[in-house]
Structure formats: C-alpha cells, structure tokens
Design a protein around this motif. Sequence first.
Motif, PDB file in Angstrom:
ATOM      1  N   LEU A   1       0.822  -1.205   0.000  1.00 44.39           N
ATOM      2  CA  LEU A   1       0.000   0.000   0.000  1.00 44.39           C
ATOM      3  C   LEU A   1       0.858   1.259   0.000  1.00 44.39           C
ATOM      4  O   LEU A   1       0.494   2.275  -0.593  1.00 44.39           O
ATOM      5  CB  LEU A   1      -0.924   0.007   1.222  1.00 44.39           C
ATOM      6  N   GLY A   2       1.976   1.199   0.664  1.00 46.56           N
ATOM      7  CA  GLY A   2       2.867   2.353   0.715  1.00 46.56           C
ATOM      8  C   GLY A   2       4.126   1.992   1.470  1.00 46.56           C
ATOM      9  O   GLY A   2       4.199   0.955   2.132  1.00 46.56           O
ATOM     10  N   THR A   3       5.134   2.834   1.356  1.00 53.02           N
ATOM     11  CA  THR A   3       6.391   2.601   2.060  1.00 53.02           C
ATOM     12  C   THR A   3       6.908   3.909   2.644  1.00 53.02           C
ATOM     13  O   THR A   3       6.560   4.997   2.182  1.00 53.02           O
ATOM     14  CB  THR A   3       7.468   2.033   1.109  1.00 53.02           C
TER      15      THR A   3
ATOM     16  N   HIS B   1      -1.017   7.704   7.800  1.00 49.00           N
ATOM     17  CA  HIS B   1      -0.951   7.728   9.265  1.00 49.00           C
ATOM     18  C   HIS B   1      -0.041   6.623   9.795  1.00 49.00           C
ATOM     19  O   HIS B   1       0.724   6.839  10.751  1.00 49.00           O
ATOM     20  CB  HIS B   1      -2.357   7.585   9.854  1.00 49.00           C
ATOM     21  N   HIS B   2      -0.120   5.457   9.185  1.00 46.74           N
ATOM     22  CA  HIS B   2       0.725   4.330   9.585  1.00 46.74           C
ATOM     23  C   HIS B   2       2.210   4.702   9.481  1.00 46.74           C
ATOM     24  O   HIS B   2       2.973   4.564  10.444  1.00 46.74           O
ATOM     25  CB  HIS B   2       0.401   3.137   8.686  1.00 46.74           C
ATOM     26  N   GLU B   3       2.602   5.175   8.311  1.00 50.51           N
ATOM     27  CA  GLU B   3       4.021   5.467   8.089  1.00 50.51           C
ATOM     28  C   GLU B   3       4.479   6.669   8.908  1.00 50.51           C
ATOM     29  O   GLU B   3       5.614   6.708   9.396  1.00 50.51           O
ATOM     30  CB  GLU B   3       4.285   5.699   6.601  1.00 50.51           C
ATOM     31  N   PHE B   4       3.608   7.664   9.071  1.00 45.72           N
ATOM     32  CA  PHE B   4       3.996   8.822   9.874  1.00 45.72           C
ATOM     33  C   PHE B   4       4.202   8.426  11.337  1.00 45.72           C
ATOM     34  O   PHE B   4       5.114   8.935  12.005  1.00 45.72           O
ATOM     35  CB  PHE B   4       2.947   9.923   9.774  1.00 45.72           C
TER      36      PHE B   4
ATOM     37  N   PHE C   1       1.856  -1.591  16.655  1.00 49.80           N
ATOM     38  CA  PHE C   1       1.694  -0.301  17.331  1.00 49.80           C
ATOM     39  C   PHE C   1       1.105   0.748  16.390  1.00 49.80           C
ATOM     40  O   PHE C   1       0.122   1.415  16.720  1.00 49.80           O
ATOM     41  CB  PHE C   1       3.053   0.172  17.857  1.00 49.80           C
ATOM     42  N   VAL C   2       1.692   0.899  15.207  1.00 52.60           N
ATOM     43  CA  VAL C   2       1.224   1.957  14.304  1.00 52.60           C
ATOM     44  C   VAL C   2      -0.086   1.588  13.618  1.00 52.60           C
ATOM     45  O   VAL C   2      -0.865   2.472  13.248  1.00 52.60           O
ATOM     46  CB  VAL C   2       2.307   2.323  13.263  1.00 52.60           C
TER      47      VAL C   2
END
Length: 289
Positions: A127-129, A163-166, A218-219
């Motif tokens: 989905l993203g990195t 939001h996950h990556e941040f 956690f994220v």
Amino acid sequence: MKKITYFILFVACLAFTACNKDELNPKSIFDTEAPDRDAFDNWLYFNYTIPYNIQFNYKYVDRESDNTYNLVPAEREKSIVMAKVIKYLWLESYDELLGEHFMRQYAPRMVQLIGSKAFNSQGSVVLGTAEGGQKITLYNVNELNIHSLSIDFLNTWFFHTMHHEFCHILHQTKNYSTDFNLISTDYQGPSWVNLDDSEAHQMGFVTAYASSAPDEDFVEIISCYITSDETYWDSLLAKAGTEGAVKLEAKIRIVREYLQSSWNIDLDKLRDIVQRRSGEITKIDLDTL
C-alpha cells in the motif's frame, strides 16, 4: 643553428596566436537554470515546499522509485486531487490539533506518488512505504475516481498508509514503552499473509498485518483508530472475543499514553478532526490551482 631557432620561435608564435583566439564558453557546466514550473508545480511549491519543506513528486523519478516493481507514473489530474486531499486530510489535521510547527518539523521530506500497484513476491500488495522517516511513497493513484471521491477508497489505499508510516516516524524519534511488546507473544513475521483479519482480531491484533511485528502492531492501532469512526473500536472488541479484547485494550492504553506524553497528541481529538475533515472532502476545491 639559426634556422632551428627561427623555426621554434615561429611555432611558438603560432601557438600563442591560436590561444589568443580561443574564447571560454560562458555557460556553466552545472545546471543553474531555474526549473520550469507549470501551474500545478507552482501550487505544490507554495503549498508543500514553502510551508512544510516537503517535496511532492508526482512525475516518475527513477532514482526515487523502487525498481524491483513494474511501476507506471501517476496521472497528472489524479495527482492534483491527491495533493489537495493529502494536504487537507493529513497535514492540516495535525496542524489543527498541534499547531503549524509540528508537521513542519516531523513530516517526511518527500511524498512520492506512483500510478500503479506494487506486488511483492508473496503476492500481497504494497500500500505504501516509508524510508527512514524521509519519504512516503503511495501506490495505485491511477485507480482514484476523481469525479466521485470515496473516503473508503482513500483510507484503504492512502490515508491508512499515511498515518501508519507517519507514526513510524514518531516512534522512531521517541520510542514507546517496551511493555507493549510483551502483550502479544505470537507475532507472525512474514507469515502474517496467511491470516485473515478475523483470525487476527481473535489473537489481539487490529489487522492481519499488525501481527507481523510489534512496531507494525503499534502503528496499525493508531492508523486504524484515526481513520475509523467512533463505533469502530467497540465493534473490533466484540469481534476479538474475550482474550483478544483484553490484549487490544492493553495495547491501546499504552498507545494513548505514549501519544499524549511524548507528543501531546490526544488520540480521540485527532480522530475527531480526521473524521470531520473526511466528511468534508466533497467541499474541497479540486480544480483551482
């Protein structure tokens, strides 16, 4: 001897004359020209680069892309919509809660858009990195329907990832309590792909991917909570059963405490802001640059 001397002098004079006629090229070998910017590039400069120090890449930049995947560039019209929606739903949500300086300090320095999906060797879709807190890459931009924006599609493909990556950037800057790592002892590693979400809930994870490692767990809690409405958590606990619910409640207590004490982030207030703005996406001017 005189002939040899004259000949040497004659050759020297020719060389001197030839050198005098050479002119240095005034153009530098370095690229000192200002970049050509169209209306969208200018909008990005004034809405991302200047206020947030973020480089927003929508054109395909080979050195910034993962060449292990077969990728295509993001379409320009869809990139414009993405740039506006990301600013409104992500950057400005944190601005509203924490003030203008927070994202200017902690946001990644680059957002990279890719038009196609990225499939890894396991058959799952990336989905993203995020790379070292410096760059977030989002995929599948070309499937965005810009004429009928769906918040479910936006969250699934982009904002859950944002939001996950941040939040990875946040916990890599200030780590959370190691007590979190002790709540679940059955992290799956790469085998998370063999779980479905319902099984993961029973094990005390918000998603199957959360079971891959403590940091991802956690994220994922933060990202799922922020991008879902207020009924989400109660519904999740009901699906998790007694044992899974106990673990999820213990995890979110640590998450809340960490965000509040380390970053002055009230998780519920942030969710409320994101949810309100999510309901307002149809009001965003997506055309004017």
